[in-house]
Design a protein around this motif. Structure first.
Motif, PDB file in Angstrom:
ATOM      1  N   TRP A 381       0.842  -1.201   0.000  1.00 49.32           N
ATOM      2  CA  TRP A 381       0.000   0.000   0.000  1.00 49.32           C
ATOM      3  C   TRP A 381       0.881   1.257   0.000  1.00 49.32           C
ATOM      4  N   PHE A 382       1.920   1.244   0.833  1.00 53.24           N
ATOM      5  CA  PHE A 382       2.828   2.393   0.905  1.00 53.24           C
ATOM      6  C   PHE A 382       3.501   2.638  -0.456  1.00 53.24           C
ATOM      7  N   VAL A 383       3.976   1.560  -1.070  1.00 56.47           N
ATOM      8  CA  VAL A 383       4.664   1.712  -2.362  1.00 56.47           C
ATOM      9  C   VAL A 383       3.700   2.282  -3.406  1.00 56.47           C
ATOM     10  N   ARG A 384       2.442   1.844  -3.351  1.00 54.47           N
ATOM     11  CA  ARG A 384       1.470   2.365  -4.326  1.00 54.47           C
ATOM     12  C   ARG A 384       1.202   3.858  -4.102  1.00 54.47           C
ATOM     13  N   GLN A 385       1.243   4.291  -2.832  1.00 55.02           N
ATOM     14  CA  GLN A 385       1.098   5.731  -2.563  1.00 55.02           C
ATOM     15  C   GLN A 385       2.234   6.519  -3.219  1.00 55.02           C
ATOM     16  N   MET A 386       3.436   5.986  -3.090  1.00 52.15           N
ATOM     17  CA  MET A 386       4.595   6.666  -3.687  1.00 52.15           C
ATOM     18  C   MET A 386       4.510   6.624  -5.212  1.00 52.15           C
ATOM     19  N   GLU A 387       4.073   5.482  -5.730  1.00 56.43           N
ATOM     20  CA  GLU A 387       3.950   5.346  -7.189  1.00 56.43           C
ATOM     21  C   GLU A 387       3.004   6.408  -7.755  1.00 56.43           C
ATOM     22  N   TYR A 405       5.605  -7.479  -6.719  1.00 53.40           N
ATOM     23  CA  TYR A 405       4.267  -8.070  -6.607  1.00 53.40           C
ATOM     24  C   TYR A 405       3.326  -7.170  -5.798  1.00 53.40           C
ATOM     25  N   ASP A 406       3.612  -5.866  -5.802  1.00 49.26           N
ATOM     26  CA  ASP A 406       2.843  -4.944  -4.966  1.00 49.26           C
ATOM     27  C   ASP A 406       1.644  -4.328  -5.683  1.00 49.26           C
ATOM     28  N   GLY A 407       1.251  -4.896  -6.820  1.00 49.62           N
ATOM     29  CA  GLY A 407       0.074  -4.387  -7.525  1.00 49.62           C
ATOM     30  C   GLY A 407       0.315  -3.033  -8.167  1.00 49.62           C
ATOM     31  N   LEU A 408       1.504  -2.864  -8.734  1.00 43.21           N
ATOM     32  CA  LEU A 408       1.890  -1.570  -9.304  1.00 43.21           C
ATOM     33  C   LEU A 408       1.558  -1.497 -10.789  1.00 43.21           C
ATOM     34  N   ALA A 413       9.131   0.352 -12.766  1.00 47.02           N
ATOM     35  CA  ALA A 413      10.206  -0.563 -13.155  1.00 47.02           C
ATOM     36  C   ALA A 413      10.798  -1.275 -11.938  1.00 47.02           C
ATOM     37  N   ILE A 414      11.371  -2.428 -12.222  1.00 43.90           N
ATOM     38  CA  ILE A 414      11.911  -3.291 -11.174  1.00 43.90           C
ATOM     39  C   ILE A 414      13.411  -3.432 -11.364  1.00 43.90           C
ATOM     40  N   MET A 415      14.132  -3.437 -10.249  1.00 50.03           N
ATOM     41  CA  MET A 415      15.558  -3.716 -10.318  1.00 50.03           C
ATOM     42  C   MET A 415      15.794  -5.101  -9.711  1.00 50.03           C
ATOM     43  N   SER A 431       3.996  -8.821 -16.712  1.00 45.99           N
ATOM     44  CA  SER A 431       2.980  -7.819 -16.375  1.00 45.99           C
ATOM     45  C   SER A 431       3.318  -6.457 -16.986  1.00 45.99           C
ATOM     46  N   GLY A 432       4.250  -6.450 -17.949  1.00 45.02           N
ATOM     47  CA  GLY A 432       4.514  -5.232 -18.721  1.00 45.02           C
ATOM     48  C   GLY A 432       5.516  -4.278 -18.107  1.00 45.02           C
TER      49      GLY A 432
END
Ligand SMILES: [Zn+2]
Length: 552
Positions: A381-387, A405-408, A413-415, A431-432
């Motif tokens: 949830w926190f990561v999605r707020q930042m996104e 896997y945080d529903g972003l 992008a992922i490292m 997932s693109g």
């Protein structure tokens, strides 16, 4: 910087006897010099003869004023050999930088052509970074030092015709400025070395548990207190190791008297200095991606601002349950966005200790409000707020592979960093999402360096097993340099060289069939080590080259 090795002349002599004919070029004969460009150009034809330039007047010209910064950068490199001058008459140039229309050869961003004839060297490209990549190849064709000939000093450059283009746009090198502080001069030298090998992204890890390095106007105590510390356990370990290895000694010019009569160690960058580094890197074709790592790795943040931790005490994680924590992070990112123009900004997201979240009333309340049933869900949830905040500010969030896997959204992008978690590359691209690859298995340059690492890097192929559409989502590769136990630049260079050259090869040439083999890598390497000697840059001497010297 202390010179570590001065024996490369011997190595070159030893290897010259072993080198197969025509190994580096299509038309090289016995009289011609070996051309040892790394990464391997897509096409290289070695021509007859040399371009000889009087070192008292090395004339550089550009076809377009948009290349002025590139000319200044090149002139700076050439000042090592003599007196470069930027001239306005292209006909009088020894080296011409030529901006051209994108033709079939130069349509790829960063592509270039370098033609060195006995008359002049011409670098042509359709974009700025292509010119910069051509300059990198030219720099590698230059001798370590100007040679004397009939009383004059000359630069001799082997005649070649090179066409070249990168496969990955993210050819990255990371640096941890939190665990130990690096001066602006040191950062510049690091970027210069990156440019010599066509690396294109400087991932700057500016903030972590041990130190805050960025001026943030809204929260001045972050640097006022957070940039300085008495020696911690890691510092003491470095100092203890320095008894046998001077490169482990913490530089005293980064220490000052503390408030309690003790000495504190550290430093930070002003916004003006950070903007200088952004433009310094841009002139060398490199973009700077800053990292502010949350919600973990936040000890120094919660020491200075305990109000953003769960229990008001220093903690390695901030409290995602408090609204003021969310606001705090947004405020810091806003100031980072203002300094760093890069599309990508790194949010970290790795190794979060969620223990205190479980008993925190703020975190519990947040979970209740949003129907979240686990601490992992709370982090997501926190990561999605930042996104969302990044998106609203026209920036793209990139984070360590824990956030995959945080529903972003697909633009995030992922490292990929956990070497045994390769499945994340497949899952994220499915997932693109774009992925930058920096696996612990071979691209953690703070890990011990062995010859075998070179083979691993040269065979690393993150595209393997992916569909063509997934393959296109691989941004590229990056080497990471975590500095817990690396207190000096001499130590850094000994850790990253020469394997950074293998990274450069694999990030430039995605197809493993197109890369130089490890055997060819070892053949070309002595020319590079000779250059490092001339530059005063430290490196690890590969075991296989030492063996060859002994056998000679
Ligand atoms: Zn909390």
């Amino acid at each position: 910087m202390k010179l570590i090795c001065k024996v490369t002349g011997w190595i070159i002599a030893a290897l010259a006897l072993m080198m197969p004919v025509g190994v580096c070029a299509k038309s090289r004969n016995a009289e011609q010099k070996r051309v040892s460009v790394i990464p391997n150009p897509k096409s290289m034809v070695q021509l007859q003869g040399e371009l000889k330039i009087d070192n008292k007047n090395i004339a550089v010209a550009v076809s377009d004023t948009s290349l002025s910064m590139a000319a200044d950068y090149l002139a700076g490199c050439l000042s090592h050999y003599g007196k470069p001058v930027v001239v306005s008459d292209n006909d009088k140039a020894d080296i011409l930088l030529l901006l051209t229309a994108p033709d079939s050869l130069l349509s790829v961003k960063g592509a270039y052509r370098l033609v060195v004839s006995t008359d002049k060297a011409v670098i042509s490209a359709a974009d700025y970074n292509g010119i910069i990549n051509g300059i990198a190849s030219l720099r590698q064709l230059l001798p370590p030092a100007a040679k004397k000939d009939a009383g004059k000093k000359f630069l001799s450059i082997q005649c070649v015709d090179i066409y070249d283009a990168p496969d990955y746009w993210w050819r990255g090198l990371h640096l941890d400025s939190s665990r130990h502080f690096w001066t602006i001069d040191e950062i510049e030298s690091y970027i210069d070395l990156m440019a010599l090998y066509k690396l294109s992204v400087f991932h700057w890890h500016l903030i972590d548990d041990q130190g805050w390095r960025v001026q943030i106007d809204r929260y001045p105590e972050l640097t006022g207190r957070g940039a300085w510390r008495v020696f911690n356990q890691m510092d003491s370990a470095c100092e203890a190791a320095s008894v046998n290895d001077a490169s482990m000694r913490i530089p005293r010019d980064r220490m000052r008297p503390g408030e309690n009569g003790d000495s504190v160690y550290g430093g930070f960058y002003t916004k003006q200095q950070l903007r200088h580094i952004v433009s310094y890197a841009a002139a060398r074709g490199i973009q700077v991606v800053p990292e502010f790592d949350v919600p973990g790795h936040s000890t120094i943040l919660t020491v200075v601002h305990p109000e953003v931790s769960c229990n008001g005490k220093p903690n390695s994680s901030i409290c995602p349950g408090k609204d003021e924590t969310i606001e705090f992070c947004k405020n810091v990112y806003s100031e980072l966005f203002d300094i760093f123009p890069s599309k990508y900004v790194h949010m970290g997201g790795d190794e979060v200790d969620k223990t205190v979240w479980k008993s925190c009333p703020h975190c519990k309340q947040r979970m209740l409000e949003h129907d979240i049933d686990s601490p992992e869900g709370l982090q997501a949830w926190f990561v999605r707020q930042m996104e969302l905040f990044f998106r609203n500010n026209n920036r793209t969030l990139i984070g360590w592979d824990e956030i995959a896997y945080d529903g972003l959204g697909s633009e995030t992008a992922i490292m990929w960093w956990r070497g045994d978690n390769r499945a994340v590359v497949s899952a994220a691209t499915e997932s693109g999402k774009h992925v930058t690859c920096t696996p612990t298995s071979c691209l953690y340059f703070d890990y011990p360096q062995t010859d075998a690492e070179i083979d691993k890097i040269l065979s690393l192929n993150p595209r393997e097993g992916l569909s063509p559409s997934q393959q296109r989502l691989i941004n590229g590769l990056q080497g990471n340099v975590w500095c817990e136990y690396i207190p000096t630049m001499e130590r850094i260079y000994t850790q990253i060289l020469p394997r950074m050259l293998a990274l450069s090869e694999s990030a430039w040439n995605a197809d493993t069939e197109k890369r130089i083999t490890p055997a060819e890598f070892w053949l070309r390497l002595p020319d590079h080590l000779a250059r490092f000697d001339a530059m005063g840059v430290a490196y690890r001497m590969p075991d296989c080259l030492i063996v060859k010297i002994k056998n000679k």
